[in-house]
Enzyme design. Sequence first.
Site, short mmCIF file in Angstrom:
data_model
loop_
_atom_site.label_atom_id
_atom_site.label_comp_id
_atom_site.label_asym_id
_atom_site.label_seq_id
_atom_site.Cartn_x
_atom_site.Cartn_y
_atom_site.Cartn_z
N HIS A 199 0.81 -1.22 0.00
CA HIS A 199 0.00 0.00 0.00
C HIS A 199 0.84 1.27 0.00
CE1 HIS A 199 0.87 0.00 4.33
NE2 HIS A 199 0.42 1.24 4.38
N ASP A 200 2.03 1.21 0.60
CA ASP A 200 2.87 2.40 0.70
C ASP A 200 4.06 2.39 -0.25
OD1 ASP A 200 1.74 4.26 2.37
OD2 ASP A 200 2.81 3.64 4.18
N ASP A 231 -3.83 0.91 8.50
CA ASP A 231 -2.70 1.82 8.26
C ASP A 231 -2.68 2.93 9.31
OD1 ASP A 231 -0.61 3.23 6.60
OD2 ASP A 231 -2.24 4.66 6.35
N HIS A 270 -5.91 4.03 -0.19
CA HIS A 270 -5.86 3.74 1.26
C HIS A 270 -5.93 4.99 2.14
CE1 HIS A 270 -1.51 4.40 0.54
NE2 HIS A 270 -1.41 4.66 1.83
N HIS A 271 -5.81 6.18 1.56
CA HIS A 271 -5.98 7.42 2.34
C HIS A 271 -7.31 8.10 2.03
CE1 HIS A 271 -2.26 7.78 4.57
NE2 HIS A 271 -1.58 7.45 3.49
N LYS A 309 5.74 5.52 -1.58
CA LYS A 309 6.65 6.34 -0.79
C LYS A 309 8.11 6.16 -1.21
CE LYS A 309 3.91 7.15 3.35
NZ LYS A 309 3.74 6.94 4.81
#
Length: 364
Positions: free
Chosen positions: A170-171, A253, A224-225, A174
């Site tokens: 999911h990240d 998260d 996801h945000h 980054k």
Amino acid sequence: MRLLPLSMVRPGMKLGRRIYNEEGLILLGERVELSQKLIQRLSEHGIEFVYIDDPRTNDITIPDMISEETRFKATSEIRTSFRSMMETSVKRKTANNKQLGKTFGNVMKMIIDDLSSHEGAMIMLTNINVMDDYLFQHSLNVCIYTTLLGMAHGYNREDLTTLGLGALLHDIGKTQIPLELLRKNGKLTDNEFTQVKKHAEYGYQLLKDEPNIPLITAHCAFQHHERLDGSGYPRGIEGSDIHDYARWIGLVDSYDAMTTHRVYRKALLPHQAMEILYAGTDTLYEKKKIELFRDHIAIYPIGITVTLSTGETGTVVGLNHMVPHRPIVRILTDEEGQQLNAPFDVDLSEKLSILVTGVNEDLA
């Protein structure tokens, strides 16, 4: 063993559980005597809690949700793949990651196999005894927690694999954000936060065309945000427009971010993080998802020190799956703070008039 904040650990105390380094290898073993230098080193690596050996609670066992082999494999693959992505921008991305889906598919098989052997287990903090880069460990934590919730929800193995991949990656966006922003010791400026928020879109771009990576996984990175009321990012979508998997991952998260040490703030304990999640019920997160999470998380982790409404202090030695907020506590000091010669256990699910009123009060 007891779970203590590092601030309460004193030289001469012995570790009750191993400490792992960023490679997933054992750095400090059980019963290693801690010196001031070692305590300082743990603090410098962001470890805020450790399990300490204590004869009064040595019968406590805390099973690992995943094996050392699985942890090492997952940590190694996350680190290797993410670092490779850091060297390749989204715009220059080529089809050179054909093994990404196969690699993480194998990792998910190991994780699901391990978690299946602990079916019904409560979600315990997994980042307490690991020295690691936040991004790598956070990705694994969110995967473990989300997969356990998926099992409790009733997803089949195929769905669990897709959900778990979405959580594990999911990240990944980054990897496209400058490290100085991710590690900034202080509040981000508006411009810096705008840059960091782009990781959701970057993650989608990195994953959407990867062989053996379901498109839903890419959307988990993208969404996801996002939040139920449309207050999230990057697109401000709301409600059912957010994929169900992304809603699970968004909840977990947030929880793991709150319960993990960051350079700009200390970690919260599970009961504190849950209170914040509940404040977002049906605006940020679905009530039914929060309730399932609440029912499967160790609000007071085994080994933690608690103070009761009676004035007595003790250590959590067992969990009640039906009422996670009412654990079994071994009373070690009386209401006047005197050590007991014969500690005894109290099951708070049977003593409804007794409440937990404090956490991590000092025990001599």
